[in-house]
Design a protein around this motif. Structure first.
Motif, PDB file in Angstrom:
ATOM      1  N   ILE A 143     -18.606  34.344   9.952  1.00 24.02           N
ATOM      2  CA  ILE A 143     -18.851  33.093   9.228  1.00 24.02           C
ATOM      3  C   ILE A 143     -18.804  31.911  10.194  1.00 24.02           C
ATOM      4  O   ILE A 143     -18.178  31.969  11.254  1.00 24.02           O
ATOM      5  N   CYS A 181     -14.074  33.506   3.447  1.00 18.27           N
ATOM      6  CA  CYS A 181     -15.378  32.853   3.351  1.00 18.27           C
ATOM      7  C   CYS A 181     -15.506  32.042   2.061  1.00 18.27           C
ATOM      8  O   CYS A 181     -16.347  31.160   1.967  1.00 18.27           O
ATOM      9  N   GLY A 197     -15.204  28.311   6.821  1.00 21.35           N
ATOM     10  CA  GLY A 197     -14.453  29.070   5.836  1.00 21.35           C
ATOM     11  C   GLY A 197     -13.152  28.392   5.472  1.00 21.35           C
ATOM     12  O   GLY A 197     -12.932  27.219   5.799  1.00 21.35           O
TER      13      GLY A 197
END
Length: 291
Positions: free
Chosen positions: A243, A257, A246
């Motif tokens: 990611i 996430c 987050g």
């Protein structure tokens, strides 16, 4: 245990922990290319022999990194057989065992090799060497890796990286797959190692001998490849996906996430931000005399 900074190292004697990627699914995907597993091993064996010839006190330990397991397959300090015969025999036994374990699982694509396990085994071996006395070879880890990163191993790999950094053990990386490894980019950058992705696979021995054969003392006099565009993205703990942005638990630093009401790692409750009471805010604005 004696702090690492006070240890006495020999300048030109190396302890090289070599982690070889033996993931059968990855090497099966390489059959369409001219660079097969047997050709890869021929380059590695030539490199290990040249490294041991540079100094008779150099030590090499090889760890096989499979899909389901990892194990020590060669130690130059305890092997009484010929190096090539001993390594190939143990490696063949390990690959057969790992493939038999893999038959029970269904794998999509090339799968992931157990990098976190082999890094942990290498660091454990190095710690045993540290405890033998103040004078010992300079340890370093060389990862010969081709499989893609396994997001589920993110936490374990990062723990191993920080452990290596604390012990002043550089992690060198030679990526032989088609794509870069974010894990190994971070490992080499954080620990002060060298990250390299050879442009020509057939010249792997030349890359290994010119970049990774030199001891740590000699590296200060060489122009080695420098890290370019290191991928520092993390993997979320909930879905194991890489990611860009987050949520982080303020208690255990777990990464998610999406927003959760409760941390799945430490159990802390994630409350919503409190809304200020307007009356209380007005009272704080008032002066002591009530004006």
């Amino acid at each position: 245990m004696t702090p690492v900074s006070s240890k006495l190292y020999t300048d030109d004697v190396s302890l090289l922990m070599v982690l070889i990627d033996t993931n059968p699914y990855f090497w099966s995907s390489m059959k369409n290319t001219a660079f097969t597993f047997s050709k890869f091993l021929s380059h590695v064996l030539a490199f290990l022999n040249s490294l041991l010839l540079l100094n008779q006190m150099n030590q090499v330990v090889v760890i096989a990194t499979g899909y389901n397991s990892c194990d020590y397959v060669f130690d130059s300090s305890s092997s009484s057989m010929q190096r090539a015969e001993c390594l190939l025999e143990k490696l063949e036994e390990f690959v057969d065992k790992d493939e038999s374990l893999s038959q029970e699982d269904s794998v999509d694509g090339v799968g992931f090799s157990l990098l976190s396990g082999s890094l942990s085994m290498a660091l454990c071996y190095i710690q045993r060497v540290f405890r033998t006395g103040p004078l010992h070879p300079q340890p370093r880890i060389l990862c010969l890796h081709g499989s893609p990163d396994g997001p589920g191993q993110y936490v374990a790999v990062m723990n191993a990286i920080f452990s290596a950094q604390r012990s002043m053990v550089p992690i060198d990386s030679c990526v032989i797959g088609s794509q870069h490894s974010a894990f190994l980019q971070q490992a080499s950058y954080i620990t002060g190692g060298v990250y390299l992705k050879p442009q020509v696979s057939d010249g792997l021995f030349q890359y290994l001998s010119t970049v990774f054969a030199t001891d740590l003392h000699s590296r200060a006099f060489l122009q080695l490849p420098r890290p370019v565009g290191v991928d520092f993205r993390a993997s979320c703990f909930c879905h194991k996906n890489t990611i860009d942005m987050g949520y982080i638990c303020s208690v255990c630093l777990s990464i998610f996430c999406k927003h959760h009401k409760k941390c799945s790692t430490c159990g802390s409750n994630f409350g919503e931000a409190r809304k200020q009471d307007p009356s209380a805010s007005d009272q704080r604005r008032k002066t002591p005399d009530g004006s």
